[in-house]
Design a protein around this motif. Structure first.
Motif, PDB file in Angstrom:
ATOM      1  N   PHE A  78       0.827  -1.208   0.000  1.00 53.23           N
ATOM      2  CA  PHE A  78       0.000   0.000   0.000  1.00 53.23           C
ATOM      3  C   PHE A  78       0.860   1.256   0.000  1.00 53.23           C
ATOM      4  CE2 PHE A  78      -3.658  -2.581   1.704  1.00 53.23           C
ATOM      5  CZ  PHE A  78      -4.515  -2.283   0.651  1.00 53.23           C
ATOM      6  N   PHE A  79       1.916   1.252   0.790  1.00 52.79           N
ATOM      7  CA  PHE A  79       2.803   2.417   0.855  1.00 52.79           C
ATOM      8  C   PHE A  79       3.379   2.722  -0.525  1.00 52.79           C
ATOM      9  CE2 PHE A  79       6.859   4.552   1.813  1.00 52.79           C
ATOM     10  CZ  PHE A  79       6.388   5.587   2.620  1.00 52.79           C
ATOM     11  N   PHE A  80       3.822   1.685  -1.207  1.00 53.66           N
ATOM     12  CA  PHE A  80       4.396   1.870  -2.533  1.00 53.66           C
ATOM     13  C   PHE A  80       3.351   2.350  -3.539  1.00 53.66           C
ATOM     14  CE2 PHE A  80       5.212  -0.007  -6.747  1.00 53.66           C
ATOM     15  CZ  PHE A  80       6.331   0.734  -7.097  1.00 53.66           C
ATOM     16  N   LEU A  81       2.162   1.772  -3.507  1.00 63.67           N
ATOM     17  CA  LEU A  81       1.109   2.165  -4.447  1.00 63.67           C
ATOM     18  C   LEU A  81       0.717   3.627  -4.263  1.00 63.67           C
ATOM     19  CD1 LEU A  81      -1.225  -0.980  -4.432  1.00 63.67           C
ATOM     20  CD2 LEU A  81       0.366  -0.262  -6.221  1.00 63.67           C
ATOM     21  N   PHE A  82       0.591   4.053  -3.018  1.00 66.48           N
ATOM     22  CA  PHE A  82       0.271   5.461  -2.770  1.00 66.48           C
ATOM     23  C   PHE A  82       1.363   6.371  -3.345  1.00 66.48           C
ATOM     24  CE2 PHE A  82      -2.516   4.029   0.901  1.00 66.48           C
ATOM     25  CZ  PHE A  82      -3.691   4.517   0.347  1.00 66.48           C
ATOM     26  N   LEU A  83       2.616   5.972  -3.182  1.00 64.93           N
ATOM     27  CA  LEU A  83       3.723   6.790  -3.681  1.00 64.93           C
ATOM     28  C   LEU A  83       3.731   6.852  -5.212  1.00 64.93           C
ATOM     29  CD1 LEU A  83       6.717   5.880  -1.340  1.00 64.93           C
ATOM     30  CD2 LEU A  83       5.223   7.890  -1.266  1.00 64.93           C
ATOM     31  N   ARG A  86       1.177   9.422  -6.122  1.00 63.07           N
ATOM     32  CA  ARG A  86       1.666  10.748  -5.746  1.00 63.07           C
ATOM     33  C   ARG A  86       2.670  11.259  -6.777  1.00 63.07           C
ATOM     34  NH1 ARG A  86       5.783  13.353  -3.176  1.00 63.07           N
ATOM     35  NH2 ARG A  86       5.188  15.135  -1.850  1.00 63.07           N
ATOM     36  N   GLU A  87       3.460  10.344  -7.330  1.00 64.06           N
ATOM     37  CA  GLU A  87       4.451  10.719  -8.329  1.00 64.06           C
ATOM     38  C   GLU A  87       3.808  11.147  -9.648  1.00 64.06           C
ATOM     39  OE1 GLU A  87       8.272  11.263 -10.023  1.00 64.06           O
ATOM     40  OE2 GLU A  87       7.681  10.943  -7.925  1.00 64.06           O
ATOM     41  N   PHE A  88       2.746  10.477 -10.047  1.00 62.73           N
ATOM     42  CA  PHE A  88       2.164  10.725 -11.364  1.00 62.73           C
ATOM     43  C   PHE A  88       1.066  11.785 -11.359  1.00 62.73           C
ATOM     44  CE2 PHE A  88       4.340   6.823 -12.382  1.00 62.73           C
ATOM     45  CZ  PHE A  88       4.681   6.996 -13.712  1.00 62.73           C
ATOM     46  N   ILE A  89       0.455  12.028 -10.219  1.00 61.38           N
ATOM     47  CA  ILE A  89      -0.566  13.078 -10.143  1.00 61.38           C
ATOM     48  C   ILE A  89       0.121  14.441 -10.100  1.00 61.38           C
ATOM     49  CG2 ILE A  89      -2.214  14.138  -8.539  1.00 61.38           C
ATOM     50  CD1 ILE A  89      -3.350  11.394  -7.991  1.00 61.38           C
ATOM     51  N   ASN A  90      -0.403  15.377 -10.860  1.00 60.74           N
ATOM     52  CA  ASN A  90       0.229  16.697 -10.983  1.00 60.74           C
ATOM     53  C   ASN A  90      -0.217  17.694  -9.911  1.00 60.74           C
ATOM     54  OD1 ASN A  90       1.731  16.043 -13.356  1.00 60.74           O
ATOM     55  ND2 ASN A  90      -0.146  16.235 -14.550  1.00 60.74           N
ATOM     56  N   SER A  91      -1.461  17.610  -9.493  1.00 62.00           N
ATOM     57  CA  SER A  91      -2.008  18.572  -8.539  1.00 62.00           C
ATOM     58  C   SER A  91      -1.322  18.472  -7.178  1.00 62.00           C
ATOM     59  CB  SER A  91      -3.514  18.343  -8.371  1.00 62.00           C
ATOM     60  OG  SER A  91      -4.010  19.066  -7.279  1.00 62.00           O
ATOM     61  N   SER A  97      -3.101  15.211  -0.363  1.00 61.32           N
ATOM     62  CA  SER A  97      -4.172  14.298   0.062  1.00 61.32           C
ATOM     63  C   SER A  97      -3.662  12.870   0.159  1.00 61.32           C
ATOM     64  CB  SER A  97      -5.344  14.368  -0.928  1.00 61.32           C
ATOM     65  OG  SER A  97      -5.920  15.651  -0.944  1.00 61.32           O
ATOM     66  N   ILE A  98      -2.842  12.473  -0.809  1.00 60.67           N
ATOM     67  CA  ILE A  98      -2.296  11.116  -0.805  1.00 60.67           C
ATOM     68  C   ILE A  98      -1.361  10.913   0.385  1.00 60.67           C
ATOM     69  CG2 ILE A  98      -0.795   9.505  -2.060  1.00 60.67           C
ATOM     70  CD1 ILE A  98      -1.956  10.664  -4.658  1.00 60.67           C
ATOM     71  N   MET A  99      -0.554  11.914   0.703  1.00 58.78           N
ATOM     72  CA  MET A  99       0.307  11.812   1.879  1.00 58.78           C
ATOM     73  C   MET A  99      -0.532  11.701   3.152  1.00 58.78           C
ATOM     74  SD  MET A  99       3.290  11.593   0.724  1.00 58.78           S
ATOM     75  CE  MET A  99       4.137  11.611   2.304  1.00 58.78           C
ATOM     76  N   PHE A 100      -1.666  12.389   3.165  1.00 53.05           N
ATOM     77  CA  PHE A 100      -2.583  12.294   4.300  1.00 53.05           C
ATOM     78  C   PHE A 100      -3.180  10.886   4.384  1.00 53.05           C
ATOM     79  CE2 PHE A 100      -6.917  13.085   6.138  1.00 53.05           C
ATOM     80  CZ  PHE A 100      -6.475  13.388   7.421  1.00 53.05           C
ATOM     81  N   PHE A 101      -3.482  10.300   3.232  1.00 55.15           N
ATOM     82  CA  PHE A 101      -3.995   8.922   3.192  1.00 55.15           C
ATOM     83  C   PHE A 101      -2.975   7.959   3.787  1.00 55.15           C
ATOM     84  CE2 PHE A 101      -6.749   9.840  -0.824  1.00 55.15           C
ATOM     85  CZ  PHE A 101      -7.618  10.566  -0.037  1.00 55.15           C
ATOM     86  N   ILE A 102      -1.703   8.148   3.416  1.00 58.53           N
ATOM     87  CA  ILE A 102      -0.647   7.288   3.949  1.00 58.53           C
ATOM     88  C   ILE A 102      -0.586   7.403   5.469  1.00 58.53           C
ATOM     89  CG2 ILE A 102       1.853   6.916   4.036  1.00 58.53           C
ATOM     90  CD1 ILE A 102       1.992   7.819   1.124  1.00 58.53           C
ATOM     91  N   SER A 132      -9.902   1.281   0.766  1.00 54.45           N
ATOM     92  CA  SER A 132     -10.872   2.347   0.476  1.00 54.45           C
ATOM     93  C   SER A 132     -10.169   3.625   0.035  1.00 54.45           C
ATOM     94  CB  SER A 132     -11.731   2.629   1.715  1.00 54.45           C
ATOM     95  OG  SER A 132     -12.436   1.469   2.122  1.00 54.45           O
ATOM     96  N   LEU A 133      -9.074   3.957   0.713  1.00 50.52           N
ATOM     97  CA  LEU A 133      -8.304   5.147   0.345  1.00 50.52           C
ATOM     98  C   LEU A 133      -7.615   4.962  -1.006  1.00 50.52           C
ATOM     99  CD1 LEU A 133      -6.701   6.028   3.799  1.00 50.52           C
ATOM    100  CD2 LEU A 133      -8.597   7.200   2.654  1.00 50.52           C
ATOM    101  N   MET A 134      -7.232   3.724  -1.321  1.00 49.30           N
ATOM    102  CA  MET A 134      -6.620   3.451  -2.614  1.00 49.30           C
ATOM    103  C   MET A 134      -7.640   3.620  -3.736  1.00 49.30           C
ATOM    104  SD  MET A 134      -4.014   2.810  -4.402  1.00 49.30           S
ATOM    105  CE  MET A 134      -2.952   2.718  -2.969  1.00 49.30           C
TER     106      MET A 134
END
Length: 220
Positions: A78-83, A86-91, A97-102, A132-134
């Motif tokens: 999960f940690f890797f997937l969130f990252l 985060r890398e590919f999203i531009n906003s 938000s993704i860091m908050f999810f982590i 759910s967060l993913m």
């Protein structure tokens, strides 16, 4: 409807074999994406396959408790997937938000350790929260993708296919996790295990399509 244990084991072996094939294909097509963070996805796929084999061997030859290796695996996965997202999203707002999810997931995992034994019990609540967060993260990624020029080449985008596979799997897997952990005496529970294996196969087939069909120029 009850399914025989032998049939379920055979189908599970098929699912594990598909995981091996997916990891192998990710290695064959490694050059397509080895200059992005997706290069680590291949390592995660091999880790997933090896983890499944080790889990089976532990139950068959050592102990009926193999939860610890899956609990560790889910944290890393999960940690890797969130990252990745985060890398590919531009906003920048979505990145935060993704860091908050982590952070939410890590906190839930730590707190849940006071209620469920890491060594003997699957950390069900943290898993459901992370899944759910993913799903939310993937929807955010799709939303941004639809509003960009990259939408014209989505079928050539590896992360798009990875996202489709993950979305299908997690949407179907969350109900399975709830039933498995809290309603284990439910009649016909084996059919749910079968559905979960099918979801795993579908997810990996999406990954395979992505590795074969994607274009290295569309990974950004």
């Amino acid at each position: 409807m009850e399914i025989s244990r032998e049939f379920l084991i055979d189908f599970l072996n098929i699912g594990t074999f598909i995981q091996f094939v997916t990891a192998l294909i990710s290695t064959i097509y490694f050059k397509k994406y080895n200059n992005t963070i997706l290069k680590y996805f291949s390592f995660i796929l091999w880790y997933t396959f090896i983890n499944e084999i080790v889990g089976i061997l532990i139950v068959d030859y050592y102990s009926r408790f193999n939860a610890i290796i899956y609990n560790i695996y889910h944290v890393i996965n999960f940690f890797f997937l969130f990252l990745i997202y985060r890398e590919f999203i531009n906003s920048n707002r979505l990145k935060k938000s993704i860091m908050f999810f982590i952070l939410i997931y890590i906190m839930s995992f730590i707190i849940n350790g006071f209620y469920e034994n890491y060594l003997k019990e699957f950390q069900s609540i943290p898993y459901i929260i992370a899944a759910s967060l993913m799903i939310t993260t993937i929807i955010l990624y799709f939303s941004e993708l639809l509003n960009s020029e990259k939408v014209l080449n989505t079928n050539k985008n590896l992360l798009f296919w990875i996202s489709v596979g993950l979305l299908i799997f997690f949407v179907g897997n969350i109900p399975f996790r709830i039933v498995r952990n809290y309603y284990t005496d439910l009649e016909g529970i084996t059919i749910l295990f079968l559905i979960n294996i099918i979801l795993t196969i579908i997810m990996n087939l999406c990954f395979i399509i992505g590795f074969i069909w994607s274009d290295s120029r569309q990974q950004y």
